[in-house]
Design a protein around this motif. Sequence first.
Motif, PDB file in Angstrom:
ATOM      1  N   HIS A 155       0.847  -1.200   0.000  1.00  0.00           N
ATOM      2  CA  HIS A 155       0.000   0.000   0.000  1.00  0.00           C
ATOM      3  C   HIS A 155       0.874   1.238   0.000  1.00  0.00           C
ATOM      4  O   HIS A 155       2.100   1.155   0.120  1.00  0.00           O
ATOM      5  CB  HIS A 155      -0.954  -0.007   1.181  1.00  0.00           C
ATOM      6  N   CYS A 278      -5.228  -0.733  -1.842  1.00  0.00           N
ATOM      7  CA  CYS A 278      -3.991  -1.444  -1.557  1.00  0.00           C
ATOM      8  C   CYS A 278      -4.033  -2.758  -2.310  1.00  0.00           C
ATOM      9  O   CYS A 278      -5.054  -3.115  -2.893  1.00  0.00           O
ATOM     10  CB  CYS A 278      -3.872  -1.682  -0.052  1.00  0.00           C
ATOM     11  N   VAL A 287      -8.993   0.557   1.070  1.00  0.00           N
ATOM     12  CA  VAL A 287      -8.540   0.875   2.422  1.00  0.00           C
ATOM     13  C   VAL A 287      -9.649   1.692   3.083  1.00  0.00           C
ATOM     14  O   VAL A 287     -10.326   2.469   2.424  1.00  0.00           O
ATOM     15  CB  VAL A 287      -7.234   1.694   2.373  1.00  0.00           C
TER      16      VAL A 287
END
Length: 772
Positions: A155, A278, A287
């Motif tokens: 991420h 991510c 996310v």
Amino acid sequence: MTVKLKGSSSSDEEDLPLSSTIPRTKRKIEDSDDEDIKSGSVITAANVKREEDKSYDSDLALSKVASPKKKVVKRGKRSSSKVAGRSLSSTKQKGIKKDSRAQPPKKISKRESSVEQQDADLDSISNEASQDADDFKWWEKENDDDSVKWISLKHNGVIFPPKYEPLPSHIKLYYNGRAVDLPPQAEEVAGFFAALLESDHAKNPVFQKNFFEDFLDVLQENGGPRNDIELKTFELCDFSKMFDYFQLQKEQKKQLSPQEKKRLKQEKEEFEEPYKFCMLDDRKEQVGNFRIEPPGLFRGRGAHPKTGKLKRRVYPEDVVLNLDKEAKVPEAPDNHNWGEVRHDNTVQWLAMWRENISNSFKYVRFAANSSLKGMSDYKKFEKARQLKDYIDPVRKDYMVNLKSKVMLERQIAVACYFIDVFALRAGGEKADDEADTVGCCSLRYEHVTLKPPNTVIFDFLGKDSIRFYQEVKVEKQVFKNLTLFKKPPKQPGHQLFDRLDPALLNKHLQNYMPGLTAKVFRTYNASKTMQDQLDLITDEGTVAEKILKYNAANRTVAILCNHQRTVTKGHAAAVQKATDRIEELEWQKIRLKRAILQLDKTEAKKNPNYFAEVKDLVKEQELLIHKRVIEKEREKFTKKFARENEKRKFDNEPPLPDSQLKEWMNKVDELESEYKREVETGKVEVKTSDVDKLKAQVEKLDQRIENYAIQLKDKEDNSQVALGTSKINYIDPRLSVVFCKKYGVPLEKVFTKSLRDKFKWAIESADENWRF
DNA sequence: CTTTCGACTTAGGACTGAGGGG
DNA sequence: CCCCTCAGTCCTAAGTCGAAAG
């Protein structure tokens, strides 16, 4: 103030009268503990037995007599026969497909981890992913062990709040009338308070005190006011100039042109895009809270001792990132460094930091629609469904154990009863620097009032300091036990269940079913209630009517779970307005009926009921309605006039002449005198002589009144109840899916877009015959 | 054992923008 | 059409509970 018995140190306990009589160990109920001692008999095992038998009989008698209508057990949950036939479902679920822990680790681990390659990985987060999360149907796979949450995780880190921008030099905090030149760090904190100036927080003395202390600390740390004004008391601080400035800024933001607003929004979107997604096991997933919480004043709920304290700014150095070992570590902003980079695949957070209010962690996690969240949600509901097969023995046992000779067992029995029947939370012990709220195990003497023969009044603050108030009838033996638990020397401040805590209770529950804990009962009973309520709905009426019934079922669950919301500021006014409107419609109806009578006197005899309400209207009341209606009319025209002129001014047109307003007002005056005459003479000035027409108008009004009344009732019923929490967390989404499929209700009428995403697993897996 | 910690779910209020009624 | 309401979303506080620490 109350005294806490549990959780306080042992030296505190020694001061309390109870401490010696009730050690927190398992032991038999002794004479001094049992209510039966009142009758003077010494309790031997045999005695207990005899006494119990007696009470058992009387309990039985009671339930025989009262059970059809009594509220001892809500929701008729003892009817388990219906459920029994369906017991295989939970076992069936397990064997859908054999596919052990099906994530694809090989691809990544084999992969070259050159810098270029990793950059490509990250780019793919925002471009097309190796696999679209959309067609990952995890719920069709077997997954027993979830101790490893992921194989690969990449991420782009988190977004930090913007740096503090000092206020323009003419905007100041004033102290005792003088402008204070604050260092920016302190000005920021003062600004946090100023922004809340008109909220309830700013009026809360605890909030003020905590804020002021922390504010002075920051001021001190940064060298104090630069113009040597010494700030001593909060009361002399004037934040209004700052407040006004913030208001102005808000206003200006609103005034921006639509294009400008759009542009800003788009810029924000573009900036945030990389953080929104991510790569989880090579799938692109959303996310949740990728923004680090901005600094501000802690807004604790209820009477929180720390409310108003400064929640400090979080820097990259405070943040721990969690990603896989191969993943490129995102760059911390402004040459900062991350506090730590971790590679822990047994957890499902992407980043975390420690907050300074209670020294606990805050996590950046996956969004609700992610596979991991979905999986645990699914597991939660499956566990609750599993309880179906164990609930009978659990209930039988706690009923039996209400009479146990062991105090601890009796307490467990009553606690289980509370949790099962009244959907109480477990109720862990809380520290002194938290709001004083309780759940089942932490209930104290004063939270439960006993009213013989068997009424219990619960009155306490639960989670989020939401009041739990219920007056209920309970099993006779529960009542007896509560009397026992409250027996002197116990007094207000003392624990009701002095031998009990959630860990103990949960351990007891695990004996029945693996993984069974107190909170499972809330899920189970919520979903069970929903199922039962939905079963009562038939496939009749319009879609709108079915939705209304669905919501009513939802409301039953919300009430069970005590999900409340504070009535909105304007609620009372809104209700008054609606009531007034209905009253006015009623009045109009009566006028029409009067008119009918004027036209045809024989109508009164033909249908006296129809005209009964005509006499019910009291003159004083009618005058009040007149006044209100006339006032409203005047206001309407005044507003219309003002608005029209505002518009004309904007368009560079000449304003309306005052004569226009006068003309309108004259009309209202006319109406007013018409009403006046009406009251004096008792005659309505009819504009038609067609009785049938008038009757039709009455009918229409009746319909409108009906509609408004329903709306009003709905508003009232819903004003204190929050339906969302139970829908999101407690009601198995498959129930709603089945309901919609069965009755042809579009799913989007019961699930918003984000709920449809969150419950994708339920939508795609439940067929029409699925049952909780 | 008991207490504290860590990680997760559950919660209501604030904020905001879409849509429904006057 | 415009305003206003309210549903939907965002935010983060406040629980639960198993496990580590003491």
